[in-house]
Design a protein around this motif. Sequence first.
Motif, mmCIF file in Angstrom:
data_model
loop_
_atom_site.group_PDB
_atom_site.id
_atom_site.type_symbol
_atom_site.label_atom_id
_atom_site.label_comp_id
_atom_site.label_asym_id
_atom_site.label_seq_id
_atom_site.Cartn_x
_atom_site.Cartn_y
_atom_site.Cartn_z
ATOM 1 N N LYS A 1 0.832 -1.205 0.000
ATOM 2 C CA LYS A 1 0.000 0.000 0.000
ATOM 3 C C LYS A 1 0.864 1.251 0.000
ATOM 4 C CE LYS A 1 -3.963 -2.081 2.349
ATOM 5 N NZ LYS A 1 -4.843 -2.029 3.549
ATOM 6 N N PHE A 2 1.986 1.197 0.721
ATOM 7 C CA PHE A 2 2.880 2.348 0.762
ATOM 8 C C PHE A 2 3.493 2.610 -0.614
ATOM 9 C CE2 PHE A 2 7.278 3.928 1.437
ATOM 10 C CZ PHE A 2 6.948 5.202 1.845
ATOM 11 N N ASN B 1 2.890 5.936 -2.806
ATOM 12 C CA ASN B 1 4.002 6.740 -3.297
ATOM 13 C C ASN B 1 3.843 7.043 -4.787
ATOM 14 O OD1 ASN B 1 6.453 8.079 -3.299
ATOM 15 N ND2 ASN B 1 7.678 6.230 -3.389
ATOM 16 N N ILE B 2 3.547 6.012 -5.571
ATOM 17 C CA ILE B 2 3.379 6.186 -7.018
ATOM 18 C C ILE B 2 2.164 7.050 -7.329
ATOM 19 C CG2 ILE B 2 2.906 4.999 -9.185
ATOM 20 C CD1 ILE B 2 5.738 4.592 -8.265
ATOM 21 N N LEU B 3 1.059 6.778 -6.658
ATOM 22 C CA LEU B 3 -0.184 7.505 -6.931
ATOM 23 C C LEU B 3 -0.047 8.986 -6.569
ATOM 24 C CD1 LEU B 3 -3.021 6.959 -8.008
ATOM 25 C CD2 LEU B 3 -3.787 6.646 -5.647
ATOM 26 N N SER B 4 0.631 9.291 -5.479
ATOM 27 C CA SER B 4 0.823 10.690 -5.102
ATOM 28 C C SER B 4 1.694 11.417 -6.121
ATOM 29 C CB SER B 4 1.460 10.777 -3.707
ATOM 30 O OG SER B 4 2.740 10.164 -3.691
ATOM 31 N N SER B 5 2.656 10.710 -6.724
ATOM 32 C CA SER B 5 3.493 11.323 -7.764
ATOM 33 C C SER B 5 2.663 11.663 -8.993
ATOM 34 C CB SER B 5 4.636 10.382 -8.154
ATOM 35 O OG SER B 5 5.548 10.234 -7.098
ATOM 36 N N PHE B 6 1.803 10.740 -9.390
ATOM 37 C CA PHE B 6 0.956 11.009 -10.554
ATOM 38 C C PHE B 6 -0.017 12.144 -10.260
ATOM 39 C CE2 PHE B 6 -2.946 10.325 -12.998
ATOM 40 C CZ PHE B 6 -2.425 10.401 -14.289
ATOM 41 N N GLY C 1 6.761 4.917 -16.733
ATOM 42 C CA GLY C 1 8.033 5.518 -16.351
ATOM 43 C C GLY C 1 8.325 5.329 -14.872
ATOM 44 N N TYR C 2 7.311 5.559 -14.026
ATOM 45 C CA TYR C 2 7.493 5.340 -12.587
ATOM 46 C C TYR C 2 7.833 3.875 -12.288
ATOM 47 C CZ TYR C 2 5.340 9.931 -11.773
ATOM 48 O OH TYR C 2 5.044 11.272 -11.756
ATOM 49 N N PHE C 3 7.092 2.971 -12.907
ATOM 50 C CA PHE C 3 7.279 1.549 -12.628
ATOM 51 C C PHE C 3 8.650 1.055 -13.080
ATOM 52 C CE2 PHE C 3 2.412 1.008 -12.937
ATOM 53 C CZ PHE C 3 2.288 1.228 -11.576
#
Length: 278
Positions: free
Chosen positions: A98-99, A103-108, A176-178
Amino acid sequence: MAIFNRYFTVLFRLKTKWISLLLIIQTVASFAMTFFNFNNGHVYINRHIFSNFFTLWLAIFIVQAWLFTGIFYLTTCFQNERVSGNQTWRLIPIDDKKFYFDNILSSFAALLFFVILEIICTLILSVVTFTFDSQFHRSLIELFADIGRHLQQVDLEIMFNFFGALMMIILCAFFGYFIISFLNYSSRALLDYLPQALSKAYFRIIAVLVIILVAWLAIKASIGLQIISFPFRFMMGETTGTNDDLAIALLLMLLINILFWFFDTILFSKFFEAREGK
């Protein structure tokens, strides 16, 4: 869910605290490039500045918007990895999977917020230009009239292409994040399992050899490579570009994102160890 939302807000604020600075730099830089000419190391005042100042400023601002959006995107990528590798962040009471997604979702979300602010600033500058530049005023009215005539011809195929292109951009941002996280987590996991006496130089050599090996295996698996590379070949215009191609590209890109998300969550929760002071 409350913890997820709380840390999403904290991470979102962390990744957006530099937005105002970036927008100020972009605005000042575009204004300076409009007001001055730079030639052979010398600075000259633009003599034609009063004839089309706002139009030129708007054009430069729009061009720079792509550059600064790319800079902000790379900044969020860097912040993702810093947060993931920070021991303090890893101690928060939330599941690792979940963390990672938080992290990824907040960046997007931060990237989307930046794009919205860019659009708002562009609209404000467009209104100013529309008010003070008569030629731009006439051109914009003609443009909207032309768009209004073409809107009557919009059908489902055009709407599918529009929303498909928008979805492709979103999927590429997540990809890109992944992929950056995958390279970071896998290399760090490999380094942790190697002897501690191994220097960074030797590690870089091993990492290069691993990349070459993976590339060689991918080339040998030509069918799989053709399938995986299809979304990228579609974006480069190497396919026919039909609606069917767009649908296939979207589906494959979605599957690729899910695959790397799956690998990243495993590496992050099982093999990627945070370090103090990173």
